[in-house]
Design an enzyme around this catalytic site. Structure first.
Site, PDB file in Angstrom:
ATOM      1  N   HIS A 183       2.653   2.024 -10.938  1.00  0.00           N
ATOM      2  CA  HIS A 183       1.404   2.717 -10.592  1.00  0.00           C
ATOM      3  C   HIS A 183       0.286   1.713 -10.301  1.00  0.00           C
ATOM      4  O   HIS A 183      -0.381   1.783  -9.256  1.00  0.00           O
ATOM      5  CB  HIS A 183       0.997   3.636 -11.745  1.00  0.00           C
ATOM      6  N   GLU A 184       0.086   0.782 -11.216  1.00  0.00           N
ATOM      7  CA  GLU A 184      -0.985  -0.194 -11.044  1.00  0.00           C
ATOM      8  C   GLU A 184      -0.691  -1.156  -9.895  1.00  0.00           C
ATOM      9  O   GLU A 184      -1.609  -1.611  -9.215  1.00  0.00           O
ATOM     10  CB  GLU A 184      -1.223  -0.969 -12.336  1.00  0.00           C
TER      11      GLU A 184
ATOM     12  N   HIS B  81      -2.060   0.325  -6.766  1.00  0.00           N
ATOM     13  CA  HIS B  81      -3.488   0.033  -6.616  1.00  0.00           C
ATOM     14  C   HIS B  81      -3.713  -1.417  -6.187  1.00  0.00           C
ATOM     15  O   HIS B  81      -4.524  -1.702  -5.303  1.00  0.00           O
ATOM     16  CB  HIS B  81      -4.213   0.269  -7.949  1.00  0.00           C
TER      17      HIS B  81
END
Length: 377
Positions: free
Chosen positions: A29-30, A33
């Site tokens: 997920h990170e 980003h």
């Protein structure tokens, strides 16, 4: 000695699988980003797995601090110009930056770049799920059964509607079904909802109206859940049980389809909770996830990875909710900014973030209550 053995078993059988699953999901997920931010030209100060004090880390040549932090229940990417891990803009510092430096901050980036960077986290979660399902389908294939009825339970919705052994289920509510799993998946999230089942008997099709019964099932680990059933069973002879193998391209297609099933199934469940047809006892938090991770670990790596895929989709959907402090909340602000032609004011954002944090805390308390005390009445 027995207590020590139990503690070691809990650590290796529950905590370790939980941390492996959670770390994988958070990292991906990170990383979504991070990669989108880098591609957009936004400076990144830190990439952290976990919150709180740093345990270990290093600083790369771009000045990003990669670190493992003490509380392993999440993670964050901190961009230039952020005050904290929640991406709260540091307005005081932003006012001191040059135009060139401000352009490299998250707040100073173009609207579309901010939107892409924020959306990339949940998108990465969906990609992870597709990848896991694709790999497992390519390696192990999938066991399927034809939607042929071997037995009709009495009493049941199917018996009342006139379903007979040997009937082939062709469609439900006009949606074609190709396997018995398609039937189970569709009906399980529709307890007490009228449906039309199309069957083929002696070469002729007919539509049968029925209402799935609400029932409580218990899985092999003792977990209880309410689902809809119509009272039909298949077996190896009638269903022609078999394992279907997939090419890499077909496996990706199946992975995308399985991920979509989880998305639609989640929305079906939530709508049933809102309308009162199903209880909210399946909404769980870290305790439930840790328990499920330990249970799946006993079934092997493939089962644990599939749990990670399901959770990754759930995390992606949760983060897309239009709640301030979540990715969906940020995207909501960007949509308003696009319509207004200017950003939402700092004061309004601060109030919204506090409300969003309150909602998240309420959901966390509710999920923990479910985890700790089991099903609610």
């Amino acid at each position: 000695m027995e207590l020590l053995s139990q503690a070691f078993g809990f650590l290796t059988g529950t905590i370790v699988p939980f941390l492996v699953v959670l770390t994988l999901i958070v990292f991906v997920h990170e990383m979504g980003h991070y990669l989108a931010g880098r591609w957009s030209g936004i400076g990144i100060t830190a990439f952290s797995i976990g919150f709180g004090p740093e345990i270990a880390g290093f600083t790369d040549r771009r000045g990003t601090r990669w670190k493992l932090s003490a509380i392993p229940l999440g993670g964050y990417v901190k961009f230039h110009g952020d005050e904290d891990a929640a991406s709260t803009p540091d307005y005081a510092r932003l006012g001191t930056l040059s135009a060139e430096e401000r352009a490299r901050t998250f707040l100073g980036a173009a609207l579309w770049k901010r939107a892409v960077t924020v959306a990339a986290g949940p998108i990465a979660n969906f990609i992870l799920a597709i990848a896991i399902f694709s790999v497992t389908f390519a390696i192990y294939g999938r066991q399927v059964a034809d939607p042929v009825v071997a037995e009709v339970r009495e009493p049941s919705a199917a018996a009342t509607a006139g379903v007979l052994p040997g009937d082939l289920l062709v469609a439900i509510d006009g949606t074609p079904v190709r396997t018995f799993e398609d039937v189970r998946r569709y009906i399980s999230v529709r307890p007490e909802v009228p449906i039309v089942v199309t069957i083929r008997r002696d070469g002729a099709e007919q539509n049968l109206r029925m209402v799935p019964d609400r029932t409580e099932l218990t899985d092999q680990f003792g977990n209880k859940m309410e689902v809809g059933i119509i009272g039909i069973v298949t077996d190896e002879a009638a269903g022609n049980f078999r394992v279907v193998s997939y090419s890499p391209a077909e496996a990706v297609g199946q992975g995308m389809q399985q991920t979509w099933y989880i998305v639609t199934g989640t929305f079906d469940y939530l709508s049933n909770v809102v309308t009162g047809r199903m209880k909210a006892d399946q909404i769980g938090g870290p305790i439930r996830v840790a328990q499920a991770s330990g249970q799946m670990a006993t079934l092997g790596v493939a089962a644990l990875l599939q749990l990670a895929a399901v959770l990754s989709v759930s995390i992606g959907l949760l983060n897309l909710m239009p709640v301030p402090v979540l990715d969906g909340g940020h995207l909501m602000f960007y949509a308003v900014e696009a319509l207004r032609g200017k950003p939402v004011g700092p004061r309004a954002q601060e109030i919204a973030f506090r409300i969003g944090m309150g909602l998240i805390l309420m959901l966390t308390v509710f999920a923990t209550w479910n985890d700790t005390f089991g099903r609610l009445g």
